[in-house]
Design a protein around this motif. Sequence first.
Motif, PDB file in Angstrom:
ATOM      1  N   GLN A 245      27.106 -61.134  17.128  1.00 55.14           N
ATOM      2  CA  GLN A 245      26.408 -60.121  17.127  1.00 55.14           C
ATOM      3  C   GLN A 245      27.164 -58.671  16.964  1.00 55.14           C
ATOM      4  O   GLN A 245      26.831 -57.594  16.309  1.00 55.14           O
ATOM      5  CB  GLN A 245      25.298 -59.619  18.143  1.00 55.14           C
TER       6      GLN A 245
ATOM      7  N   GLN B 252      33.045 -56.981  19.136  1.00 51.80           N
ATOM      8  CA  GLN B 252      33.687 -55.984  20.548  1.00 51.80           C
ATOM      9  C   GLN B 252      34.260 -56.901  21.784  1.00 51.80           C
ATOM     10  O   GLN B 252      35.370 -56.444  21.852  1.00 51.80           O
ATOM     11  CB  GLN B 252      32.375 -55.107  21.162  1.00 51.80           C
TER      12      GLN B 252
ATOM     13  N   LEU C 121      19.251 -55.370   8.465  1.00 50.56           N
ATOM     14  CA  LEU C 121      19.458 -56.514   7.628  1.00 50.56           C
ATOM     15  C   LEU C 121      19.606 -57.924   8.888  1.00 50.56           C
ATOM     16  O   LEU C 121      20.010 -57.308   9.990  1.00 50.56           O
ATOM     17  CB  LEU C 121      20.707 -56.493   7.052  1.00 50.56           C
TER      18      LEU C 121
ATOM     19  N   TYR D 228      24.876 -58.075   8.563  1.00 47.27           N
ATOM     20  CA  TYR D 228      25.560 -56.980   7.937  1.00 47.27           C
ATOM     21  C   TYR D 228      27.075 -56.813   8.354  1.00 47.27           C
ATOM     22  O   TYR D 228      27.567 -57.872   9.043  1.00 47.27           O
ATOM     23  CB  TYR D 228      24.913 -55.675   8.730  1.00 47.27           C
TER      24      TYR D 228
ATOM     25  N   HIS E  71      30.189 -54.960  10.141  1.00 43.50           N
ATOM     26  CA  HIS E  71      30.316 -54.104  10.975  1.00 43.50           C
ATOM     27  C   HIS E  71      31.829 -53.702  11.034  1.00 43.50           C
ATOM     28  O   HIS E  71      32.900 -54.376  11.124  1.00 43.50           O
ATOM     29  CB  HIS E  71      30.017 -55.234  12.326  1.00 43.50           C
TER      30      HIS E  71
ATOM     31  N   GLU F  58      34.364 -52.192  13.360  1.00 45.00           N
ATOM     32  CA  GLU F  58      34.304 -51.982  14.954  1.00 45.00           C
ATOM     33  C   GLU F  58      35.924 -51.695  15.585  1.00 45.00           C
ATOM     34  O   GLU F  58      36.955 -52.216  14.883  1.00 45.00           O
ATOM     35  CB  GLU F  58      33.953 -52.882  15.799  1.00 45.00           C
TER      36      GLU F  58
ATOM     37  N   TYR G  62      28.246 -54.805  29.254  1.00 41.60           N
ATOM     38  CA  TYR G  62      29.527 -54.239  29.408  1.00 41.60           C
ATOM     39  C   TYR G  62      29.757 -52.837  29.526  1.00 41.60           C
ATOM     40  O   TYR G  62      30.930 -52.274  29.534  1.00 41.60           O
ATOM     41  CB  TYR G  62      30.391 -54.817  27.961  1.00 41.60           C
TER      42      TYR G  62
ATOM     43  N   SER H   8      25.894 -45.730  14.445  1.00 43.01           N
ATOM     44  CA  SER H   8      26.888 -46.327  15.238  1.00 43.01           C
ATOM     45  C   SER H   8      26.683 -46.362  16.899  1.00 43.01           C
ATOM     46  O   SER H   8      25.761 -45.293  17.048  1.00 43.01           O
ATOM     47  CB  SER H   8      28.307 -45.699  15.059  1.00 43.01           C
ATOM     48  N   THR H   9      27.171 -47.400  17.460  1.00 41.66           N
ATOM     49  CA  THR H   9      26.896 -47.260  19.035  1.00 41.66           C
ATOM     50  C   THR H   9      28.346 -47.599  19.586  1.00 41.66           C
ATOM     51  O   THR H   9      28.993 -48.368  18.985  1.00 41.66           O
ATOM     52  CB  THR H   9      26.028 -48.179  19.726  1.00 41.66           C
ATOM     53  N   GLY H  10      28.699 -46.875  20.472  1.00 41.63           N
ATOM     54  CA  GLY H  10      30.037 -47.108  21.241  1.00 41.63           C
ATOM     55  C   GLY H  10      29.861 -46.424  22.673  1.00 41.63           C
ATOM     56  O   GLY H  10      28.884 -46.197  23.242  1.00 41.63           O
TER      57      GLY H  10
ATOM     58  N   ARG I 208      33.842 -49.058  28.350  1.00 38.95           N
ATOM     59  CA  ARG I 208      33.622 -50.385  28.812  1.00 38.95           C
ATOM     60  C   ARG I 208      33.961 -50.398  30.064  1.00 38.95           C
ATOM     61  O   ARG I 208      34.856 -50.062  30.617  1.00 38.95           O
ATOM     62  CB  ARG I 208      34.441 -51.436  27.945  1.00 38.95           C
TER      63      ARG I 208
ATOM     64  N   GLY J 204      35.241 -48.000  22.794  1.00 36.91           N
ATOM     65  CA  GLY J 204      35.259 -48.586  21.249  1.00 36.91           C
ATOM     66  C   GLY J 204      33.709 -48.373  20.888  1.00 36.91           C
ATOM     67  O   GLY J 204      32.890 -47.878  21.474  1.00 36.91           O
TER      68      GLY J 204
ATOM     69  N   GLY K 156      30.843 -49.493  17.072  1.00 38.32           N
ATOM     70  CA  GLY K 156      30.674 -50.235  15.916  1.00 38.32           C
ATOM     71  C   GLY K 156      29.734 -49.541  15.023  1.00 38.32           C
ATOM     72  O   GLY K 156      28.702 -48.916  15.291  1.00 38.32           O
TER      73      GLY K 156
ATOM     74  N   ARG L  60      24.602 -49.256   6.847  1.00 41.18           N
ATOM     75  CA  ARG L  60      23.606 -48.231   7.008  1.00 41.18           C
ATOM     76  C   ARG L  60      24.380 -46.806   6.831  1.00 41.18           C
ATOM     77  O   ARG L  60      24.031 -45.950   6.367  1.00 41.18           O
ATOM     78  CB  ARG L  60      23.524 -47.949   8.802  1.00 41.18           C
TER      79      ARG L  60
HETATM   80  O1  4AD Z   1      24.288 -50.707  18.441  1.00 46.46           O
HETATM   81  P1  4AD Z   1      24.816 -51.909  18.145  1.00 46.46           P
HETATM   82  O2  4AD Z   1      23.998 -53.422  18.457  1.00 46.46           O
HETATM   83  O3  4AD Z   1      26.251 -52.033  19.006  1.00 46.46           O
HETATM   84  C1  4AD Z   1      26.999 -53.006  19.202  1.00 46.46           C
HETATM   85  O4  4AD Z   1      27.268 -54.028  18.590  1.00 46.46           O
HETATM   86  C2  4AD Z   1      28.275 -52.546  19.715  1.00 46.46           C
HETATM   87  N1  4AD Z   1      28.891 -53.930  20.416  1.00 46.46           N
HETATM   88  C3  4AD Z   1      29.503 -52.035  18.752  1.00 46.46           C
HETATM   89  C4  4AD Z   1      30.733 -51.743  19.599  1.00 46.46           C
HETATM   90  O5  4AD Z   1      30.530 -51.123  20.332  1.00 46.46           O
HETATM   91  N2  4AD Z   1      31.773 -52.466  18.989  1.00 46.46           N
HETATM   92  O6  4AD Z   1      25.260 -52.278  16.622  1.00 46.46           O
HETATM   93  C5  4AD Z   1      26.366 -51.356  16.096  1.00 46.46           C
HETATM   94  C6  4AD Z   1      25.788 -50.773  14.706  1.00 46.46           C
HETATM   95  C7  4AD Z   1      24.353 -50.017  14.834  1.00 46.46           C
HETATM   96  O7  4AD Z   1      24.564 -48.709  15.368  1.00 46.46           O
HETATM   97  C8  4AD Z   1      24.047 -50.326  13.537  1.00 46.46           C
HETATM   98  O8  4AD Z   1      24.753 -49.296  12.706  1.00 46.46           O
HETATM   99  C9  4AD Z   1      24.637 -51.551  13.164  1.00 46.46           C
HETATM  100  O9  4AD Z   1      25.388 -51.944  13.900  1.00 46.46           O
HETATM  101  N3  4AD Z   1      23.439 -52.500  13.345  1.00 46.46           N
HETATM  102  C10 4AD Z   1      22.685 -53.077  11.987  1.00 46.46           C
HETATM  103  N4  4AD Z   1      22.885 -52.775  10.685  1.00 46.46           N
HETATM  104  C11 4AD Z   1      21.951 -53.462   9.834  1.00 46.46           C
HETATM  105  N5  4AD Z   1      21.215 -54.231  10.378  1.00 46.46           N
HETATM  106  C12 4AD Z   1      20.751 -54.443  11.590  1.00 46.46           C
HETATM  107  N6  4AD Z   1      20.003 -55.366  12.042  1.00 46.46           N
HETATM  108  C13 4AD Z   1      21.816 -53.748  12.452  1.00 46.46           C
HETATM  109  N7  4AD Z   1      22.021 -53.920  14.060  1.00 46.46           N
HETATM  110  C14 4AD Z   1      22.917 -53.192  14.454  1.00 46.46           C
END
Ligand code: 4AD
Length: 427
Positions: free
Chosen positions: A181, A184, A215, A218, A220, A222, A327, A352-354, A357, A394, A396, A401
């Motif tokens: 998923q 990270q 989607l 997708y 990512h 990161e 985390y 984005s989410t970050g 940790r 960190g 992602g 998007r």
């Molecule tokens: O917010 P998410 O779930 O965060 C993470 O996966 C962290 N581990 C990232 C990190 O800190 N390295 O997913 C990050 C981003 C979202 O903000 C969104 O832009 C995209 O991934 N995303 C999607 N894009 C398209 N379709 C989906 N189903 C998505 N889910 C998340």
Amino acid sequence: MALVHVCEVLDGNLEDKNVAIRGWVYRKREGKGVVFLVVRDSTGVIQCTVKNSSPDWEKARLLTIESSLSLKGVVKRDKRAPGGFEISVERISIIGLAEVFPISKDQSEQFLRDVRHLWLRSRRMNLIMKIRSDILEFIREFFAGKNFVEVSPPMFISAAVEGGSTLFGLKYFDQNLYLTQSSQLYLEILIYSLEKVYCIAPSFRAEKSRTIRHLTEYWHIEGEWPFSDMNDLMAFQEELVSQICLRTAEKCGRQLEELGVNISKLTSVETPFPRITYTEALQKLQPLGTKLNWGDDLGYEDEKSLAEIFGQPFFVYDYPAAIKAFYCKNYRDRPEIAMSVDMLVPRIGEISTGGAREDDKEILVDRIRKMGLDEKDYDWYVDLRRYGTVPHVGFGIGLERLITWILDLENIIDSIPFPRTTRRFHP
Ligand code: 4AD
Ligand code: MG
């Protein structure tokens, strides 16, 4: 005679020159004693006229939409031709005569998605895919400029990163594995060797949501690095995103115009991005009639309402720890708050989410247990806190998007060549 690409003809330096091009018939119209062909290649479309005095007149009449061909002729300036130039054709050689092409004008979105393998030839999809490629280049350029190392994490994984509900399981010989998923946790391993790392890799979400921003597969972007805090994290991301906007406006101006994109949206992005806490976000949403209580996650509608206030990318940070992953690091003096930050943009909401940790072994193990996860699954992750732990951050960004926002696309589906959603996996 020079074999050229259509863009070279349109550049205007080949007037009255003999050229050869190769491509496909994009449009065709027959007038009195003349056939107008619009021929496309990877770089553009050009009008080509064939007169009945041409030795290949019959071939021109035979040509069907999407037939592949090569042709020779003279470049003429012509105000009426789209792009200002046309080719007056002397010879045609048909490479592959096409059957009746199923895509004609005014077809439904639904149909165009069913014939994605053919629709990708359209000028619109061609432009989007090229800008996507450019954006990837800008991203790599940015990370390289900051001395980040690009790494390649695995897609087969044995434990969840972002919670079980969106995890795709699969049979791996006689074991049960998952599709990742997020990379990270693997990036976190690599910072202990390389310090600043990033990856551009697929992530998978078994997400039932049918929205314009979801989607199931997708790409990512990161990044992860040590010795940094929330401020560094936000500053890095705003520099990255504003840089992508500016580079796209600068390098892809012509394509953006052809796609009807509002370029000023890209050039007017201001840094630093506005930053509000989750609590402040709720306060802003209250007068707009939100039903959210402190502790609830922001929904798509809430994010969109907030984004309208700012009209450009901005950050929401300091979320309730209870709605964040195992985390996430919490403030030591306010354990109910996670050092987590989302970037939001108009119309799409979160891109984005970050965050920081958890770097303390005991607190991390406690969180894993309390969240009902299996400690054994995360043994190597906990190890990282055992041997020379460091504060690290960190993030992602969902590439699609980001593109959907940059290109004003109606749906995320058009930002990727072969979208995977709950219902779409063919072709
Ligand atoms: O917010 P998410 O779930 O965060 C993470 O996966 C962290 N581990 C990232 C990190 O800190 N390295 O997913 C990050 C981003 C979202 O903000 C969104 O832009 C995209 O991934 N995303 C999607 N894009 C398209 N379709 C989906 N189903 C998505 N889910 C998340
Ligand atoms: Mg998120």
